[in-house]
Design a protein around this motif. Structure first.
Motif, mmCIF file in Angstrom:
data_model
loop_
_atom_site.group_PDB
_atom_site.id
_atom_site.type_symbol
_atom_site.label_atom_id
_atom_site.label_comp_id
_atom_site.label_asym_id
_atom_site.label_seq_id
_atom_site.Cartn_x
_atom_site.Cartn_y
_atom_site.Cartn_z
ATOM 1 N N GLN A 171 0.790 -1.170 0.051
ATOM 2 C CA GLN A 171 -0.070 -0.110 -0.054
ATOM 3 C C GLN A 171 0.775 1.458 -0.029
ATOM 4 O O GLN A 171 0.452 2.378 -0.242
ATOM 5 C CB GLN A 171 -1.061 -0.117 1.235
ATOM 6 N N ASN A 172 2.140 1.197 0.193
ATOM 7 C CA ASN A 172 2.849 2.326 0.012
ATOM 8 C C ASN A 172 3.952 2.189 -0.930
ATOM 9 O O ASN A 172 5.266 2.562 -0.824
ATOM 10 C CB ASN A 172 3.535 2.484 1.536
ATOM 11 N N ALA A 173 3.896 1.352 -2.030
ATOM 12 C CA ALA A 173 4.912 0.964 -2.868
ATOM 13 C C ALA A 173 5.023 2.063 -4.116
ATOM 14 O O ALA A 173 6.029 2.038 -4.581
ATOM 15 C CB ALA A 173 4.541 -0.312 -3.639
ATOM 16 N N ARG A 174 3.820 2.934 -4.228
ATOM 17 C CA ARG A 174 4.048 3.672 -5.436
ATOM 18 C C ARG A 174 3.981 5.439 -4.960
ATOM 19 O O ARG A 174 3.663 5.775 -3.873
ATOM 20 C CB ARG A 174 2.738 3.526 -6.296
ATOM 21 N N ASN A 175 4.330 6.164 -5.893
ATOM 22 C CA ASN A 175 4.065 7.680 -5.644
ATOM 23 C C ASN A 175 4.843 7.946 -4.364
ATOM 24 O O ASN A 175 4.039 8.641 -3.574
ATOM 25 C CB ASN A 175 2.860 8.036 -5.763
ATOM 26 N N VAL A 176 5.958 7.857 -4.234
ATOM 27 C CA VAL A 176 6.827 8.034 -2.864
ATOM 28 C C VAL A 176 7.212 9.350 -2.903
ATOM 29 O O VAL A 176 8.092 10.008 -3.673
ATOM 30 C CB VAL A 176 7.943 7.140 -2.655
ATOM 31 N N TRP A 177 6.557 10.330 -2.244
ATOM 32 C CA TRP A 177 6.680 11.805 -2.290
ATOM 33 C C TRP A 177 7.131 12.443 -1.007
ATOM 34 O O TRP A 177 6.830 11.932 0.215
ATOM 35 C CB TRP A 177 5.364 12.379 -2.572
ATOM 36 N N THR B 99 5.238 10.071 2.004
ATOM 37 C CA THR B 99 4.059 10.087 1.466
ATOM 38 C C THR B 99 4.041 8.841 0.363
ATOM 39 O O THR B 99 4.921 8.925 -0.308
ATOM 40 C CB THR B 99 3.230 11.263 0.807
ATOM 41 N N ALA B 100 3.067 8.051 0.413
ATOM 42 C CA ALA B 100 2.784 6.950 -0.648
ATOM 43 C C ALA B 100 1.642 6.509 -0.788
ATOM 44 O O ALA B 100 0.789 6.545 0.120
ATOM 45 C CB ALA B 100 3.920 5.718 -0.267
ATOM 46 N N GLY B 101 1.580 5.639 -1.710
ATOM 47 C CA GLY B 101 0.205 4.775 -1.943
ATOM 48 C C GLY B 101 0.445 3.759 -2.738
ATOM 49 O O GLY B 101 1.263 3.162 -3.148
ATOM 50 N N ASN B 102 -0.688 3.038 -3.391
ATOM 51 C CA ASN B 102 -0.562 1.772 -4.175
ATOM 52 C C ASN B 102 -0.530 2.079 -5.595
ATOM 53 O O ASN B 102 -0.646 1.295 -6.316
ATOM 54 C CB ASN B 102 -1.775 0.882 -3.864
ATOM 55 N N GLY B 103 -0.556 3.569 -6.135
ATOM 56 C CA GLY B 103 -0.561 3.711 -7.108
ATOM 57 C C GLY B 103 -1.854 4.755 -7.753
ATOM 58 O O GLY B 103 -1.763 5.607 -8.724
ATOM 59 N N ALA B 104 -2.970 4.244 -6.912
ATOM 60 C CA ALA B 104 -4.130 5.138 -7.363
ATOM 61 C C ALA B 104 -3.916 6.620 -6.591
ATOM 62 O O ALA B 104 -3.644 6.394 -5.225
ATOM 63 C CB ALA B 104 -5.345 4.400 -7.038
ATOM 64 N N ASP B 105 -4.304 7.755 -7.020
ATOM 65 C CA ASP B 105 -3.893 8.983 -6.353
ATOM 66 C C ASP B 105 -4.724 8.938 -4.972
ATOM 67 O O ASP B 105 -4.271 9.607 -4.120
ATOM 68 C CB ASP B 105 -4.529 9.989 -7.287
ATOM 69 N N ILE B 106 -5.815 8.376 -4.993
ATOM 70 C CA ILE B 106 -6.828 8.671 -3.729
ATOM 71 C C ILE B 106 -6.333 7.840 -2.654
ATOM 72 O O ILE B 106 -6.680 7.896 -1.536
ATOM 73 C CB ILE B 106 -8.074 8.095 -4.164
ATOM 74 N N SER B 107 -5.234 6.963 -2.948
ATOM 75 C CA SER B 107 -4.839 5.939 -1.934
ATOM 76 C C SER B 107 -3.429 6.663 -1.102
ATOM 77 O O SER B 107 -3.108 5.906 -0.185
ATOM 78 C CB SER B 107 -4.373 4.600 -2.464
ATOM 79 N N GLN B 108 -3.156 7.969 -1.627
ATOM 80 C CA GLN B 108 -1.963 8.501 -0.872
ATOM 81 C C GLN B 108 -2.121 8.488 0.689
ATOM 82 O O GLN B 108 -3.258 9.342 1.023
ATOM 83 C CB GLN B 108 -1.816 9.762 -1.555
ATOM 84 N N ARG B 109 -1.129 8.340 1.431
ATOM 85 C CA ARG B 109 -1.206 8.571 2.954
ATOM 86 C C ARG B 109 0.205 8.763 3.395
ATOM 87 O O ARG B 109 1.128 8.658 2.561
ATOM 88 C CB ARG B 109 -1.905 7.095 3.585
ATOM 89 N N THR B 110 0.179 9.164 4.542
ATOM 90 C CA THR B 110 1.575 9.319 5.394
ATOM 91 C C THR B 110 1.902 8.184 6.233
ATOM 92 O O THR B 110 1.393 7.423 6.851
ATOM 93 C CB THR B 110 1.506 10.527 6.136
ATOM 94 N N TRP B 111 3.264 7.976 5.861
ATOM 95 C CA TRP B 111 3.823 6.854 6.604
ATOM 96 C C TRP B 111 5.037 7.196 7.661
ATOM 97 O O TRP B 111 5.601 8.081 7.430
ATOM 98 C CB TRP B 111 4.170 5.825 5.437
#
Length: 363
Positions: A105-111, A127-139
């Motif tokens: 769930q944190n594999a894509r869009n690492v910001w 910040t990262a998500g699963n590739g879908a923009d709406i999945s972006q969260r903080t880790w």
């Protein structure tokens, strides 16, 4: 290009003038006693530098024991730089300290990673998500090694508020009066139709857990915060030497030239968790300067010069119009001062190629 041309032109004139002066001294020496010849002083390149420092976006700096630890958006992993001189950042050897597991769930869009040192351990918020923009969260990542470029980074999972558990990016930590607070940018519309981004705050129980209800501190209100669409993101808190907090944030969509910095000031005796205790500036405090090749300046961090005497801001910008949120963004830094009321005065983005003095005490 204009600024570089002016600099080269002035330098050429200075060299010509210097040559004429030396020739005059030599001519006088032929008819009498030799005249002393002044040494030719080279341009002060050893004590100056020019922006941009390197390509990249979303810069973050943390200082400890004379070392600057630097992170920026990579997209697929987290890469850490360590240097004792910020003007030599591009020469630092980058080290990949964390790569998410493929398919996680944190594999894509690492910001926008940021690094901190709390209670004897290092922490990276990203910040990262699963590739879908709406999945972006903080880790959060944790490292107990004394040197963050060594040891193991342990995945502590998501950091979130149960009262605001939705799209979340740009996490940072703010320490004030003995407490720690987590700030981030959130987009509450779960349908992903309304893209408005706000900034939230919550008190921290520990470096990877939030307590209580999140407070929405600021949302796009002014026209300069709504270019492209309404955005308040990239929060960074600057606490002055007299313990005054200023929340600097980025406004407007990063794909526009009008991405800029806004500011909130905490009232004397104010509670960081109370929105009305923050005073919002009606105008941006740092914005584009086309004549200086600075378009969309924003997403900043702060640091001190090596001797602790100067305050510096580091940020990203584009060098030409309409370059958007892409790989052409580059990293820049400059010194700033304070106004009579104690608030920071960032001035305007300095021109690319302009030679400016290095941070004081830098070797």
């Amino acid at each position: 290009m204009i600024n570089n041309f002016k600099y080269l032109k002035r330098r050429s004139l200075n060299l010509i003038f210097g040559s004429l002066v030396i020739s005059a001294f030599l001519s006088c020496g032929k008819s009498g006693s030799p005249a002393p010849i002044e040494p030719v002083i080279p341009p002060p390149t050893a004590s100056t530098f020019a922006n941009p420092l390197m390509n990249g976006a979303d810069p973050a700096v943390f200082q400890k024991d004379g070392v600057y630890y630097y992170l920026q958006t990579n997209g697929s992993s987290i890469v850490l730089y360590a240097t004792t001189a910020m003007t030599k950042l591009a020469a630092a050897v980058p080290k990949t300290v964390y790569t998410p597991t493929a398919g996680a769930q944190n594999a894509r869009n690492v910001w926008a990673p940021e690094i901190f040192y709390f209670d004897g351990k290092w922490y990276i918020y990203y910040t990262a998500g699963n590739g879908a923009d709406i999945s972006q969260r903080t880790w959060v990542l944790e490292n107990s090694s004394a040197d963050p470029t060594t040891g193991s980074w342990v995945d502590k999972g998501r950091i979130f508020s149960t009262s605001a558990d939705f799209w979340a990016i740009d996490g940072t930590v703010f320490e004030f009066n003995g407490s720690r607070y987590f700030l981030w940018c959130g987009r509450p519309d779960l349908t992903n139709v309304n893209l408005t981004q706000n900034i939230y705050i919550s008190k921290m129980t520990n470096p990877y857990t939030l307590e209580g209800t999140a407070t929405k501190l600021t949302e796009p209100e002014f026209n300069w915060e709504k270019n492209g669409f309404g955005v308040n993101e990239g929060p960074e808190v600057l606490v002055t030497s007299d313990n005054k907090p200023f929340l600097i944030y980025s406004a407007s969509y990063c794909g526009t030239d009008d991405y800029a910095l806004g500011m909130l000031s905490l009232k004397a005796g104010g509670n960081p968790l109370v929105k009305t205790d923050w005073i919002k500036s009606a105008q941006p405090v740092f914005s584009k300067q086309p004549q200086n090749n600075a378009f969309g300046p924003g997403h900043n961090s702060f640091f001190k010069s090596p001797d602790g005497k100067e305050n510096w801001i580091i940020y990203h910008a584009n060098s030409a119009t309409n370059q958007g949120c892409a790989d052409k963004r580059n990293i820049r830094m400059q010194k700033f001062t304070f106004k009579a009321d104690g608030s920071p005065d960032f001035g305007e983005p300095v021109a690319t190629g302009l030679q400016i003095n290095k941070p004081s005490g830098e070797q």
